[in-house]
Design an enzyme around this catalytic site. Structure first.
Site, PDB file in Angstrom:
ATOM      1  N   ASP A  82       0.847  -1.190   0.000  1.00 44.69           N
ATOM      2  CA  ASP A  82       0.000   0.000   0.000  1.00 44.69           C
ATOM      3  C   ASP A  82       0.888   1.248   0.000  1.00 44.69           C
ATOM      4  O   ASP A  82       1.792   1.380   0.826  1.00 44.69           O
ATOM      5  CB  ASP A  82      -0.886  -0.044   1.257  1.00 44.69           C
ATOM      6  CG  ASP A  82      -2.001   0.978   1.235  1.00 44.69           C
ATOM      7  OD1 ASP A  82      -2.423   1.387   0.133  1.00 44.69           O
ATOM      8  OD2 ASP A  82      -2.467   1.363   2.330  1.00 44.69           O
ATOM      9  N   GLU A 134      -1.812   6.108  -8.486  1.00 41.38           N
ATOM     10  CA  GLU A 134      -2.772   7.110  -8.012  1.00 41.38           C
ATOM     11  C   GLU A 134      -2.657   8.382  -8.837  1.00 41.38           C
ATOM     12  O   GLU A 134      -1.565   8.807  -9.184  1.00 41.38           O
ATOM     13  CB  GLU A 134      -2.493   7.424  -6.525  1.00 41.38           C
ATOM     14  CG  GLU A 134      -3.446   8.452  -5.922  1.00 41.38           C
ATOM     15  CD  GLU A 134      -3.281   8.603  -4.399  1.00 41.38           C
ATOM     16  OE1 GLU A 134      -3.163   7.581  -3.705  1.00 41.38           O
ATOM     17  OE2 GLU A 134      -3.269   9.748  -3.929  1.00 41.38           O
ATOM     18  N   ASN A 253     -10.199   0.512  -0.065  1.00 42.20           N
ATOM     19  CA  ASN A 253      -9.149   0.468   0.957  1.00 42.20           C
ATOM     20  C   ASN A 253      -9.675   0.837   2.337  1.00 42.20           C
ATOM     21  O   ASN A 253     -10.273   1.896   2.509  1.00 42.20           O
ATOM     22  CB  ASN A 253      -8.040   1.454   0.589  1.00 42.20           C
ATOM     23  CG  ASN A 253      -7.127   0.919  -0.483  1.00 42.20           C
ATOM     24  OD1 ASN A 253      -7.468  -0.022  -1.195  1.00 42.20           O
ATOM     25  ND2 ASN A 253      -5.956   1.512  -0.603  1.00 42.20           N
TER      26      ASN A 253
HETATM   27  O1  TD3 Z   1      -4.325   3.190   1.939  1.00 37.90           O
HETATM   28  N1  TD3 Z   1      -5.185   3.113   2.963  1.00 37.90           N
HETATM   29  C1  TD3 Z   1      -4.777   2.494   4.217  1.00 37.90           C
HETATM   30  C2  TD3 Z   1      -3.713   3.307   4.959  1.00 37.90           C
HETATM   31  C3  TD3 Z   1      -4.197   4.663   5.414  1.00 37.90           C
HETATM   32  C4  TD3 Z   1      -3.778   5.028   6.823  1.00 37.90           C
HETATM   33  O2  TD3 Z   1      -4.706   4.541   7.785  1.00 37.90           O
HETATM   34  C5  TD3 Z   1      -6.456   3.614   2.785  1.00 37.90           C
HETATM   35  O3  TD3 Z   1      -6.718   4.213   1.756  1.00 37.90           O
HETATM   36  C6  TD3 Z   1      -7.525   3.394   3.854  1.00 37.90           C
HETATM   37  O4  TD3 Z   1      -7.846   4.584   4.506  1.00 37.90           O
HETATM   38  P1  TD3 Z   1      -8.805   4.697   5.808  1.00 37.90           P
HETATM   39  O5  TD3 Z   1      -8.065   5.582   6.762  1.00 37.90           O
HETATM   40  O6  TD3 Z   1     -10.099   5.315   5.362  1.00 37.90           O
HETATM   41  O7  TD3 Z   1      -9.041   3.339   6.365  1.00 37.90           O
HETATM   42 ZN    ZN Z   2      -4.599   4.885   0.861  1.00 34.59          ZN
END
Ligand code: TD3
Ligand code: ZN
Length: 307
Positions: A82, A134, A253
């Protein structure tokens, strides 16, 4: 079975549903994600940030996922890096068995983002590894780097079309108004659904929604009932996720929701059982709470029943 993220998401793109991409950096949360996938017959993506790799080691994180995917061989799973920040970071993950990498060069210029993504695609595809990139910038906090609102910019559909065509990327994360963490919106939640649909039309590949945690009311309550403070926090409502999936999102995500659900139960034991010294008695209820939260989430995403 551990498979390429590209294969897993192409199926979701064709079927019009989304697969959750859940972050983990320890055994218990990984176990919860697989248990929820098993219970709900759902494909999953498990993902690690560079911070998670620093914390636990890429070899350890891979071993956890490999062990669990051997235990549940019927679950299609991809292991994703990620927010990889460099070509080297993506190669490192690929060498450690990851089946998907995100190269996040969205803070560079369009041309630089395109050039670095192309390089990652070349090595990743040679290893049957899917690639995410992205476009535009998310608001909020990206792995402790504060991205101020003024730097945030939404995706441009023309750029998305050109980027996908020239980079060969497998799935794309367009910035449409979400942000990472528990504080996503000041006022009412707002996402750019029309922009999303336009990007989907032009890009024609699976799309990814970052910052997709909902902070469901019951999860928030479980945290706040033990004296936890989430004042002012606001997530992406479940009906927004459904609209985003209708608009072309195939990878959702989620990290914050797992953290809150897990830690609420740890807080509860701390508060109610001051003499408890066995870590298992903290983590067992925490793990179960993550399974319950993910069960709801998999229904919203439409991934439940897709195995
Ligand atoms: O890439 N991520 C996970 C890492 C973000 C830091 O927590 C996301 O896009 C998920 O974001 P979220 O904070 O809404 O779970
Ligand atoms: Zn993210």
């Amino acid at each position: 079975m551990l498979i390429s993220g590209a294969k897993l998401l192409q199926k979701a793109h064709n079927g019009g549903y989304a697969v959750g991409a859940f972050n983990f950096n320890n055994m218990e949360i990984a176990q919860a994600i697989f248990e929820a996938a098993d219970k709900n017959s759902s494909p999953i993506i498990v993902q690690c940030s560079e911070g998670a790799i620093k914390y636990a080691g890429a070899d350890m994180l891979y071993a956890i996922v490999k062990t669990l995917s051997d235990k549940y061989p019927h679950i299609p799973v991809a292991l994703n890096l990620d927010h990889g920040t460099s070509f080297e970071s993506c190669v490192y993950a690929i060498r450690h068995g990851f089946t998907s990498v995100m190269i996040d060069a969205s803070h560079h210029s369009f041309e630089e983002n395109l050039a670095i993504t192309k390089e990652v695609v070349k090595v990743a595809h040679a290893a049957d590894v899917g690639v995410e990139a992205e476009l535009g910038r998310l608001m909020g906090i990206e792995d402790n780097i504060v991205v101020e609102g003024k730097n945030a910019s939404l995706v441009d559909p023309d750029e998305a079309q050109k980027f996908v065509k020239e980079s060969g990327v497998d799935y794309l994360a367009p910035a449409i108004g979400t942000s990472h963490g528990a504080f996503k919106f000041k006022g009412e939640p707002k996402l750019e659904f029309e922009l999303l649909k336009e990007v989907k039309k032009r890009a024609g590949i699976p799309l990814v929604l970052h910052g997709a945690s909902s902070i469901p009311d019951d999860v928030r309550a479980s945290f706040e009932n033990t004296g936890g403070d989430l004042k002012g926090s606001k997530g992406v409502p479940a009906n927004f996720l459904e609209l985003a999936i209708k608009g072309g999102i195939n990878k959702v995500n989620t990290d914050t929701d797992l953290r809150i659900a897990f830690m609420a139960q740890v807080r509860k034991v701390v508060k109610e059982q001051p003499s408890e010294i066995d870590p298992r008695n903290y983590f067992k209820p925490a793990r179960a709470a993550v399974v319950a939260m993910l069960t709801e989430r998999m229904k919203v995403l439409g991934s439940a029943g897709k195995i």
